[in-house]
Scaffold this motif. Structure first.
Motif, short mmCIF file in Angstrom:
data_model
loop_
_atom_site.label_atom_id
_atom_site.label_comp_id
_atom_site.label_asym_id
_atom_site.label_seq_id
_atom_site.Cartn_x
_atom_site.Cartn_y
_atom_site.Cartn_z
N GLY A 29 -1.45 73.49 17.98
CA GLY A 29 -1.34 72.15 17.42
C GLY A 29 -0.96 71.08 18.43
N LEU A 30 -0.12 71.45 19.40
CA LEU A 30 0.35 70.49 20.41
C LEU A 30 0.38 71.18 21.76
CD1 LEU A 30 1.68 67.74 21.22
CD2 LEU A 30 3.90 68.80 20.69
N PHE A 54 -9.58 68.60 22.71
CA PHE A 54 -8.76 67.77 21.81
C PHE A 54 -7.74 66.97 22.62
CE2 PHE A 54 -10.31 71.18 19.12
CZ PHE A 54 -10.49 70.61 17.87
N PRO A 55 -8.22 65.97 23.37
CA PRO A 55 -7.27 65.22 24.22
C PRO A 55 -6.12 64.60 23.44
CG PRO A 55 -9.41 64.11 24.10
CD PRO A 55 -9.59 65.46 23.51
N GLU A 56 -6.38 64.29 22.14
CA GLU A 56 -5.32 63.66 21.33
C GLU A 56 -4.20 64.65 21.00
OE1 GLU A 56 -8.24 65.46 18.42
OE2 GLU A 56 -8.35 64.42 20.36
N ARG A 57 -4.44 65.94 21.21
CA ARG A 57 -3.40 66.96 20.97
C ARG A 57 -2.70 67.36 22.27
NH1 ARG A 57 -3.07 69.29 15.98
NH2 ARG A 57 -4.74 68.78 14.51
N GLU A 93 -8.97 60.50 33.37
CA GLU A 93 -10.37 60.91 33.18
C GLU A 93 -10.61 61.61 31.85
OE1 GLU A 93 -11.35 63.27 36.60
OE2 GLU A 93 -11.61 61.51 37.91
N ASN A 94 -9.57 62.18 31.27
CA ASN A 94 -9.74 62.95 30.04
C ASN A 94 -9.13 62.29 28.80
OD1 ASN A 94 -10.98 65.75 30.85
ND2 ASN A 94 -9.48 65.27 32.45
#
Length: 467
Positions: A29-30, A54-57, A93-94
């Protein structure tokens, strides 16, 4: 076979599938990253033509190599500067959120995630750092992972892991004055050994843990790994929810109520079956200090270094090595051992409550002649809070150095290092040979209050004498 435990519920909720090896493919999840274990992982992604799924995670910060005194860029250490530039580039970059120095939210990875509410009950969390077990304090299942696994999580947001057994470690009763969460976990590791938790997740339960605040629970879970456990956790309760409420990433409005319902549901059931249960009495725990070269070689401050006949046969060789390395004789009282350096900080004990407790014992006293003592806040937010409360003035008046946020001397991948045979009283988590930056340097682990007691007396001192 464990059944109905928080570990099982969280594991099952995050299982993507069973791999041919029999391992579980577990959704993470994280994912927390820092500058030391991520550059090679990103390089491996590029080699394989893969991107971050999943860059947001994924959340990044810098902690191990950051200097706590002069933070002028480029850093004096060219390798540190190289790592920093790699992290900045990889995050940019990500599309990964990066809490850099000066952002107001930089700090030790296991301090910043909880204080921002990123760490929540029922999550799976991974980080390329041993002490990721810290996040289990919230009722999360958190794993320290290696560089190739960092690559795997970046690429797929999953890990292949073998399921652990679950041991319940119950501690009941009120802690005596001068006894802290650090003493509790050092006591547990002393009793079970550094390999006692191998193959297990440790569930910390009982009235002692229920009475602890979140930062104390984090200290205990942080060092679960030092006792051999892959992770450690405490079931979420009202203490957890009160800590999380209103934090940056905590659920808001109706989502908060839904989250509480889910969090209550994942608690271990009253009739949960464990693979092992061990019970301790809080009344038996005293201020504890390590005397050797593993976190399991610990004694109460009013005890003496154990003699060979008091040590299990399979641990005698390690004890002999510890006597020689530490220059401590069997039967010698640990109290009165002269110290050279005193360090309060690290992901174990660098939070605001640790600094408040340390300040109580620094106030009106002064660091002993010949002792170097310094305080390193675990994050920029902790530093700001401590300064708002005037804690830094107490430390500075008492002769302590007041530093910027970072891992500092815990791993000493920065300018904060022991010199030669110096002996350190440290609130960190590992007392391995050479751990604090000198190949011959020596480390005694203890609570922040005990570190301050050593600093102001110049020797290992029972903090209860200062109360």
């Amino acid at each position: 076979m464990s059944k109905g435990t928080l570990f099982d519920k969280v594991w099952d909720a995050h299982t993507v599938g069973t791999l041919p090896s029999g391992q579980t493919q577990l959704f993470i999840g994280l994912h927390l990253i820092h500058e030391v274990t991520s550059p090679q992982a990103f390089a491996m992604l590029i080699e394989r033509g893969l991107s971050v799924s999943f860059p947001e995670r994924t959340i990044a910060t810098v902690d191990h190599i950051v200097p706590t005194e002069d933070q002028t860029r480029p850093y004096a250490d060219s390798l540190a500067e190289e790592m920093m530039q790699a992290l900045e580039k990889n995050c940019q970059e990500n599309g990964i959120t990066f809490y850099n120095v000066g952002s107001g939210s930089q700090g030790i990875v296991h301090v910043i995630a909880p204080e921002q509410g990123l760490t929540q009950p029922g999550m799976t969390i991974a980080c390329g750092d041993s002490h990721t077990s810290t996040h289990g304090a919230f009722g999360a299942i958190a794993f320290g992972i290696g560089t190739s696994q960092v690559r795997d999580v970046l690429a797929s947001q999953t890990l292949s892991l073998s399921k652990l057994k679950v041991r319940k470690i119950e501690v009941n009763g009120a802690l005596k004055p001068g006894v802290y969460a650090k003493d509790v976990i050092l006591h547990i590791i002393r009793k079970l050994g550094v390999k006692g938790g191998v193959g297990y997740a440790h569930e910390f339960a009982g009235t002692t843990f229920e009475q602890m605040n979140m930062e104390e629970r984090m200290t205990v879970c942080n060092m679960a790994i030092e006792g051999g456990a892959r992770c450690g956790y405490v079931n979420p309760d009202q203490v957890t929810y009160d800590y999380l409420r209103g934090r940056d990433f905590a659920p808001k409005g109706d989502d908060w109520d839904k989250a509480i319902a889910w969090w209550n549901n994942i608690r271990s059931d009253a009739d949960a079956i464990y693979d092992d249960v061990i019970v301790f009495d809080a009344a038996d725990i005293a201020p504890t200090v390590t005397w050797g070269i593993t976190p399991g070689q610990g004694i109460a401050v009013d005890e003496s270094v154990p003699t060979q006949d008091g040590i299990a046969e399979d641990e005698r060789a390690s004890a002999e090595e510890a006597y020689r390395y530490m220059d401590l004789a069997p039967g010698q009282p640990i109290q009165g051992t002269k110290v050279d350096v005193c360090f309060v900080g690290s992901c174990t004990n660098g939070r605001i409550s640790d600094l408040r407790e340390a300040a109580k014992f620094a106030k009106g006293r002064h660091v002993a002649n010949g002792v170097k003592a310094f305080i390193v806040p675990g994050s920029e937010r902790v530093k700001k809070q401590a300064e708002a409360e005037g804690l830094h003035d107490i430390f500075l008046t008492a002769g302590f150095e007041w530093r910027e946020a970072g891992c500092s001397m815990c791993l000493a991948m920065n300018p904060d290092k022991l010199q030669g045979r110096q002996l350190s009283a440290s609130s960190s988590n590992r007392n391995f040979k050479g751990r604090q930056g000198s190949s011959s340097g020596r480390t005694l682990l203890m609570s922040p209050a005990m570190v301050v007691a050593a600093a102001v007396t110049g020797q290992v001192t029972d903090v209860r004498e200062l109360i």
